[in-house]
Design a protein around this motif. Structure first.
Motif, mmCIF file in Angstrom:
data_model
loop_
_atom_site.group_PDB
_atom_site.id
_atom_site.type_symbol
_atom_site.label_atom_id
_atom_site.label_comp_id
_atom_site.label_asym_id
_atom_site.label_seq_id
_atom_site.Cartn_x
_atom_site.Cartn_y
_atom_site.Cartn_z
ATOM 1 N N ASP A 14 -2.545 3.072 -6.472
ATOM 2 C CA ASP A 14 -1.091 3.319 -6.758
ATOM 3 C C ASP A 14 -0.079 2.579 -6.126
ATOM 4 O O ASP A 14 1.198 2.590 -5.996
ATOM 5 N N SER A 15 -0.626 1.302 -5.799
ATOM 6 C CA SER A 15 0.076 0.260 -5.026
ATOM 7 C C SER A 15 1.197 -0.567 -5.856
ATOM 8 O O SER A 15 1.033 -0.349 -7.005
ATOM 9 N N GLN B 273 1.191 -2.826 4.638
ATOM 10 C CA GLN B 273 0.983 -1.461 5.105
ATOM 11 C C GLN B 273 2.194 -0.943 5.760
ATOM 12 O O GLN B 273 2.567 -1.238 6.854
ATOM 13 N N LYS B 274 3.011 -0.133 5.154
ATOM 14 C CA LYS B 274 4.097 0.477 6.135
ATOM 15 C C LYS B 274 4.993 -0.613 6.413
ATOM 16 O O LYS B 274 5.644 -1.295 5.480
ATOM 17 N N GLU C 155 10.792 2.160 -6.323
ATOM 18 C CA GLU C 155 9.241 2.340 -6.514
ATOM 19 C C GLU C 155 8.594 2.541 -5.126
ATOM 20 O O GLU C 155 7.688 3.429 -4.662
ATOM 21 N N LEU C 156 9.156 1.934 -3.934
ATOM 22 C CA LEU C 156 8.750 1.924 -2.728
ATOM 23 C C LEU C 156 9.366 2.993 -2.000
ATOM 24 O O LEU C 156 8.630 3.734 -1.118
ATOM 25 N N GLU D 34 1.017 -1.338 -0.055
ATOM 26 C CA GLU D 34 -0.068 -0.024 0.115
ATOM 27 C C GLU D 34 1.120 1.231 -0.071
ATOM 28 O O GLU D 34 1.902 1.334 0.710
ATOM 29 N N ARG D 35 0.547 2.312 -0.891
ATOM 30 C CA ARG D 35 1.132 3.496 -0.976
ATOM 31 C C ARG D 35 0.053 4.736 -0.495
ATOM 32 O O ARG D 35 -0.487 4.708 0.737
ATOM 33 N N GLU D 36 -0.225 5.682 -1.276
ATOM 34 C CA GLU D 36 -0.924 6.645 -1.010
ATOM 35 C C GLU D 36 -2.441 6.273 -0.825
ATOM 36 O O GLU D 36 -3.290 6.627 -0.117
ATOM 37 N N LYS E 196 2.961 -1.613 -11.409
ATOM 38 C CA LYS E 196 2.513 -0.262 -10.999
ATOM 39 C C LYS E 196 1.861 0.244 -11.946
ATOM 40 O O LYS E 196 2.354 0.136 -13.217
#
Length: 275
Positions: free
Chosen positions: A215-216, A177-178, A252-253, A135-137, A232
């Motif tokens: 945007d994962s 997540q994070k 990317e991360l 997970e990103r934004e 992505k």
């Protein structure tokens, strides 16, 4: 000394003094963040609030007891947290105390990358199918709810164990997540694009599907070939080497850019791979 007698230099000195105090407090909070000292700080705040309320409400006995706790509590704190205090003084002596926050973030980033690379490499060599979405934004809560919550630290051993065939959690996606594994056995939306190669199975379609709506960044290990892929923004990067995979993952991360990327590395899932 009244404010009327303050000079410009006095005002500037006071402002700098306040900013320095806030900076020191902020850096100290960053130092204890993620340690058991955070719980101690919460306990101290509770005791201080209880002492203030006991004085306002006239609870003399309770106030006397809290005073004793405060009087002897600092000695107890020094004894209990002696290792942490010694380490902080050592860091201060080496000039690293106020850089600890960045160092900790770098260490955590490297730990996550190494865990993902190690787990992916192990599963690729043994052709263990895997689907891992980071997970990103854009939140992935809707998809996390479809799986089994774990809320555990990211480790290569746990990721490998999840995807071992015929185990209860192996079928579906793992969502990160994070710095946590949020859930396993999650359902991701399948891409309906007609341009996807017929070689690609359900895992790859799910990886492309989730990348089309969020945007994962999603990792795929093929059960048939052991190939490593990354998706992505609706694009699939196929058949990566471990070095290419690690470089792309860092970029990317965590926005870690490398001066040298493999020239064969191209984002293109519309071209069918031959041979």
């Amino acid at each position: 000394m009244s404010f009327a007698n303050f000079t410009v230099l006095d005002y500037l000195s006071s402002i700098v003094d306040i900013l320095l105090v806030w900076y020191v407090i902020y850096k100290l909070l960053m130092v204890i963040r993620g340690t058991k000292a955070v719980q101690l700080l919460k306990g101290i705040i509770v005791i201080v609030l209880a002492r203030a309320l006991s004085g306002v409400l006239g609870f003399n006995t309770l106030g006397w007891m809290i005073d004793k706790v405060i009087t002897w509590g600092f000695l107890g704190v020094i004894i209990i947290f002696q290792p942490e205090l010694r380490r902080a003084l050592e860091q201060l002596g080496r000039g690293k105390l106020f850089s600890r926050g960045n160092v900790h973030e770098d260490e955590e980033r490297n730990r996550i990358i190494e865990s993902l690379v190690k787990a992916t490499s192990y599963m690729a060599k043994r052709r263990i199918g895997a689907l891992i979405s980071f997970e990103r934004e854009t939140g992935l809560s809707d998809y996390i709810e479809t799986g089994i919550p774990l809320n555990s630290a990211i480790s290569s051993e746990l990721l490998i164990n999840i995807f071992i065939p015929n185990t209860p959690l192996h079928d579906g996606a793992v969502i990160l997540q994070k710095n946590q594994i949020a859930a396993a056995a999650c359902y991701l939306p399948l891409s309906e694009s007609p341009f996807i190669s017929k070689e690609l199975g359900t895992r790859h379609r799910a990886a492309i599907g989730i990348s089309e709506v969020t945007d994962s960044v999603t990792i795929v290990v093929s059960e048939e070939t052991g190939g490593i892929s990354l998706t992505k923004n609706g694009e699939l990067h196929r058949d990566l080497t471990i070095e290419q995979f690690k470089h792309l993952l860092e970029k990317e991360l965590f926005d870690v850019d490398h001066d040298k990327q493999a020239s064969s590395s191209k984002w293109n899932w519309r071209v069918k791979k031959h041979g």
